[in-house]
Design a protein around this motif. Sequence first.
Motif, PDB file in Angstrom:
ATOM      1  N   CYS A  26       0.830  -1.201   0.000  1.00 30.82           N
ATOM      2  CA  CYS A  26       0.000   0.000   0.000  1.00 30.82           C
ATOM      3  C   CYS A  26       0.867   1.254   0.000  1.00 30.82           C
ATOM      4  CB  CYS A  26      -0.884   0.020   1.241  1.00 30.82           C
ATOM      5  SG  CYS A  26      -2.200  -1.209   1.192  1.00 30.82           S
ATOM      6  N   PRO A  27       0.392   2.267  -0.711  1.00 34.33           N
ATOM      7  CA  PRO A  27       1.080   3.556  -0.648  1.00 34.33           C
ATOM      8  C   PRO A  27       0.789   4.238   0.692  1.00 34.33           C
ATOM      9  CG  PRO A  27      -0.836   3.687  -2.082  1.00 34.33           C
ATOM     10  CD  PRO A  27      -0.705   2.254  -1.645  1.00 34.33           C
ATOM     11  N   SER A  28       1.412   5.353   0.937  1.00 34.23           N
ATOM     12  CA  SER A  28       1.175   6.101   2.172  1.00 34.23           C
ATOM     13  C   SER A  28      -0.262   6.625   2.178  1.00 34.23           C
ATOM     14  CB  SER A  28       2.147   7.266   2.280  1.00 34.23           C
ATOM     15  OG  SER A  28       1.838   8.247   1.300  1.00 34.23           O
ATOM     16  N   GLU A  60     -11.621   1.630  -3.271  1.00 36.67           N
ATOM     17  CA  GLU A  60     -11.228   0.282  -2.866  1.00 36.67           C
ATOM     18  C   GLU A  60      -9.852   0.298  -2.200  1.00 36.67           C
ATOM     19  OE1 GLU A  60     -11.699  -1.693  -6.617  1.00 36.67           O
ATOM     20  OE2 GLU A  60     -13.769  -2.279  -6.150  1.00 36.67           O
ATOM     21  N   LEU A  61      -8.971   1.166  -2.675  1.00 35.15           N
ATOM     22  CA  LEU A  61      -7.654   1.305  -2.069  1.00 35.15           C
ATOM     23  C   LEU A  61      -7.777   1.819  -0.639  1.00 35.15           C
ATOM     24  CD1 LEU A  61      -4.628   1.003  -2.711  1.00 35.15           C
ATOM     25  CD2 LEU A  61      -4.640   3.394  -3.417  1.00 35.15           C
ATOM     26  N   CYS A  65      -6.247  -0.312   2.468  1.00 32.83           N
ATOM     27  CA  CYS A  65      -4.988   0.190   3.015  1.00 32.83           C
ATOM     28  C   CYS A  65      -5.110   1.166   4.174  1.00 32.83           C
ATOM     29  CB  CYS A  65      -4.190   0.851   1.896  1.00 32.83           C
ATOM     30  SG  CYS A  65      -3.722  -0.283   0.579  1.00 32.83           S
ATOM     31  N   THR A  66      -6.294   1.469   4.614  1.00 35.76           N
ATOM     32  CA  THR A  66      -6.419   2.398   5.728  1.00 35.76           C
ATOM     33  C   THR A  66      -7.242   1.775   6.846  1.00 35.76           C
ATOM     34  OG1 THR A  66      -8.379   3.471   4.807  1.00 35.76           O
ATOM     35  CG2 THR A  66      -6.252   4.440   4.243  1.00 35.76           C
ATOM     36  N   GLU A  67      -7.047   2.294   8.037  1.00 35.55           N
ATOM     37  CA  GLU A  67      -7.795   1.831   9.203  1.00 35.55           C
ATOM     38  C   GLU A  67      -9.115   2.591   9.245  1.00 35.55           C
ATOM     39  OE1 GLU A  67      -6.419   0.212  12.297  1.00 35.55           O
ATOM     40  OE2 GLU A  67      -4.552  -0.390  11.359  1.00 35.55           O
ATOM     41  N   LEU A  68     -10.202   1.860   9.158  1.00 37.24           N
ATOM     42  CA  LEU A  68     -11.532   2.469   9.192  1.00 37.24           C
ATOM     43  C   LEU A  68     -12.344   1.834  10.306  1.00 37.24           C
ATOM     44  CD1 LEU A  68     -12.413   2.318   5.383  1.00 37.24           C
ATOM     45  CD2 LEU A  68     -11.618   4.313   6.646  1.00 37.24           C
ATOM     46  N   SER A  69     -13.245   2.603  10.865  1.00 32.46           N
ATOM     47  CA  SER A  69     -14.180   2.020  11.822  1.00 32.46           C
ATOM     48  C   SER A  69     -15.147   1.132  11.047  1.00 32.46           C
ATOM     49  CB  SER A  69     -14.946   3.124  12.553  1.00 32.46           C
ATOM     50  OG  SER A  69     -15.846   3.765  11.668  1.00 32.46           O
ATOM     51  N   LEU A  76     -18.497   3.080   3.145  1.00 30.89           N
ATOM     52  CA  LEU A  76     -17.690   3.127   1.926  1.00 30.89           C
ATOM     53  C   LEU A  76     -18.010   1.945   1.016  1.00 30.89           C
ATOM     54  CD1 LEU A  76     -15.594   4.713   0.387  1.00 30.89           C
ATOM     55  CD2 LEU A  76     -13.814   3.489   1.623  1.00 30.89           C
ATOM     56  N   GLU A  77     -18.205   0.766   1.598  1.00 38.80           N
ATOM     57  CA  GLU A  77     -18.577  -0.407   0.795  1.00 38.80           C
ATOM     58  C   GLU A  77     -19.908  -0.174   0.078  1.00 38.80           C
ATOM     59  OE1 GLU A  77     -18.439  -3.429   3.815  1.00 38.80           O
ATOM     60  OE2 GLU A  77     -16.335  -3.916   3.384  1.00 38.80           O
ATOM     61  N   GLN A  78     -20.863   0.423   0.773  1.00 42.70           N
ATOM     62  CA  GLN A  78     -22.165   0.707   0.155  1.00 42.70           C
ATOM     63  C   GLN A  78     -22.031   1.755  -0.942  1.00 42.70           C
ATOM     64  OE1 GLN A  78     -24.582   1.752   3.533  1.00 42.70           O
ATOM     65  NE2 GLN A  78     -25.076  -0.380   3.987  1.00 42.70           N
ATOM     66  N   TYR A  79     -21.165   2.725  -0.719  1.00 38.87           N
ATOM     67  CA  TYR A  79     -20.935   3.765  -1.715  1.00 38.87           C
ATOM     68  C   TYR A  79     -20.323   3.159  -2.979  1.00 38.87           C
ATOM     69  CZ  TYR A  79     -20.517   8.745  -2.773  1.00 38.87           C
ATOM     70  OH  TYR A  79     -20.669   9.986  -3.310  1.00 38.87           O
TER      71      TYR A  79
END
Length: 90
Positions: A26-28, A60-61, A65-69, A76-79
């Motif tokens: 993953c990128p930064s 999707e990235l 690659c990020t910490e989400l609640s 985001l998945e629904q979006y």
Amino acid sequence: MKKLIYLFLTVLIVACSSDDGGSSNCPSEDAIALQYDNATTTYVSNPNRANCEAWVVSMELILQCTELSALERTALEQYIESAQCSQFPN
């Protein structure tokens, strides 16, 4: 002996706490945010199938690659699921 055990446990904890969740490629987070911003701007200014798909890939990235609640992840998945890139001709 006690110090040796503490040293071993410290090394073990540090090694295990760097779990990358399979995201070592993953990128930064700054790069992810920039990619998302660019994809969003491009898609909004020129809505077509390629720009829509690039926008979805950027979201999707974020998921990968990020910490989400749990709530953020679900939203985001629904979006992503609601994006209708197929509405645009190739």
